[in-house]
Motif scaffolding. Structure first.
Motif, PDB file in Angstrom:
ATOM      1  N   ARG A 276       0.853  -1.189  -0.083  1.00  0.00           N
ATOM      2  CA  ARG A 276      -0.028  -0.047  -0.004  1.00  0.00           C
ATOM      3  C   ARG A 276       0.734   1.199   0.086  1.00  0.00           C
ATOM      4  NH1 ARG A 276      -4.029   2.843  -1.742  1.00  0.00           N
ATOM      5  NH2 ARG A 276      -4.904   3.896  -0.176  1.00  0.00           N
ATOM      6  N   ILE A 277       1.988   1.046   0.873  1.00  0.00           N
ATOM      7  CA  ILE A 277       3.086   2.449   0.854  1.00  0.00           C
ATOM      8  C   ILE A 277       3.533   2.539  -0.546  1.00  0.00           C
ATOM      9  CG2 ILE A 277       4.999   3.232   1.773  1.00  0.00           C
ATOM     10  CD1 ILE A 277       4.436   1.770   4.460  1.00  0.00           C
ATOM     11  N   GLU A 278       3.817   1.593  -1.313  1.00  0.00           N
ATOM     12  CA  GLU A 278       4.668   1.734  -2.584  1.00  0.00           C
ATOM     13  C   GLU A 278       3.583   2.339  -3.549  1.00  0.00           C
ATOM     14  OE1 GLU A 278       7.579   1.557  -3.552  1.00  0.00           O
ATOM     15  OE2 GLU A 278       7.919   1.473  -1.426  1.00  0.00           O
ATOM     16  N   ALA A 279       2.367   1.839  -3.396  1.00  0.00           N
ATOM     17  CA  ALA A 279       1.237   2.344  -4.311  1.00  0.00           C
ATOM     18  C   ALA A 279       0.856   3.614  -4.074  1.00  0.00           C
ATOM     19  CB  ALA A 279      -0.107   1.577  -4.104  1.00  0.00           C
ATOM     20  N   LEU A 280       0.721   4.158  -2.847  1.00  0.00           N
ATOM     21  CA  LEU A 280       0.752   5.509  -2.582  1.00  0.00           C
ATOM     22  C   LEU A 280       1.990   6.410  -3.100  1.00  0.00           C
ATOM     23  CD1 LEU A 280      -0.844   5.232   0.894  1.00  0.00           C
ATOM     24  CD2 LEU A 280      -1.919   6.062  -1.063  1.00  0.00           C
ATOM     25  N   LYS A 281       3.083   5.838  -2.934  1.00  0.00           N
ATOM     26  CA  LYS A 281       4.121   6.512  -3.533  1.00  0.00           C
ATOM     27  C   LYS A 281       4.068   6.646  -5.104  1.00  0.00           C
ATOM     28  CE  LYS A 281       7.722   5.370   0.098  1.00  0.00           C
ATOM     29  NZ  LYS A 281       9.157   4.628   0.341  1.00  0.00           N
ATOM     30  N   ARG A 282       3.875   5.708  -5.806  1.00  0.00           N
ATOM     31  CA  ARG A 282       3.708   5.884  -7.109  1.00  0.00           C
ATOM     32  C   ARG A 282       2.502   6.889  -7.408  1.00  0.00           C
ATOM     33  NH1 ARG A 282       4.340   0.418  -6.607  1.00  0.00           N
ATOM     34  NH2 ARG A 282       2.108   0.190  -6.997  1.00  0.00           N
ATOM     35  N   ASN A 283       1.467   6.642  -6.953  1.00  0.00           N
ATOM     36  CA  ASN A 283       0.250   7.734  -7.192  1.00  0.00           C
ATOM     37  C   ASN A 283       0.774   9.239  -7.011  1.00  0.00           C
ATOM     38  OD1 ASN A 283      -1.267   5.703  -7.824  1.00  0.00           O
ATOM     39  ND2 ASN A 283      -2.378   5.511  -5.765  1.00  0.00           N
TER      40      ASN A 283
END
Length: 147
Positions: free
Chosen positions: A136-143
């Motif tokens: 989830r953290i990585e997805a938020l960073k990408r967004n």
């Protein structure tokens, strides 16, 4: 001449009354209109004087009441229910660990990602949080990078 509010204006106001910190994007997703529409409507509501300010709602139970000199400032803050124009020096906020829920006694261990900050009581809780929510953290960073 009075300005008539439509359903979109009312939906934006309701959303902001729930959480005044919401981004225009979050509001747009919630009420299913475009982000530029929300931004333009918000600015219009400010310009016509309907939205005068966005003020914090302070959870007084989170304030550490141990210090006597802070006690006076805290009492002043309580008196001013709607107006937070008091400069309070040395005010401390009690933190709970975002992983285990325990108190944070010393300087918190902080995890920053995207536009978020999470606070932890120890490095083990921070590491466990990163392990549990890593995807989830990585997805938020990408967004965040895409914006």
């Amino acid at each position: 001449m009075p300005v008539q509010l439509d359903d979109t204006d009312v939906a934006i106001l309701k959303s902001l009354m729930e959480d005044g910190r919401k981004s225009f994007r979050a509001i747009s997703r919630e009420i299913k209109v475009s982000t530029p529409t929300v931004k333009a409507r918000y600015e219009r509501l400010v310009n016509i004087g309907l939205i005068k300010a966005v003020r914090p709602e302070i959870d007084m139970s989170k304030i550490d009441k141990k210090s006597d000199e802070i006690g006076d400032a805290l009492q002043e803050l309580k008196k001013q229910k709607k107006h937070f124009h008091v400069y309070v020096e040395g005010l401390k906020v009690k933190l709970k660990c975002d992983f285990c829920g325990g108190p944070v006694h010393d300087k918190p261990k902080v995890l920053r990602f995207a536009r978020f900050e999470r606070f932890f009581c120890c490095v083990q809780c921070r590491a466990s949080y990163k392990e549990k929510y890593g995807g989830r953290i990585e997805a938020l960073k990408r967004n965040q990078e895409e914006e």
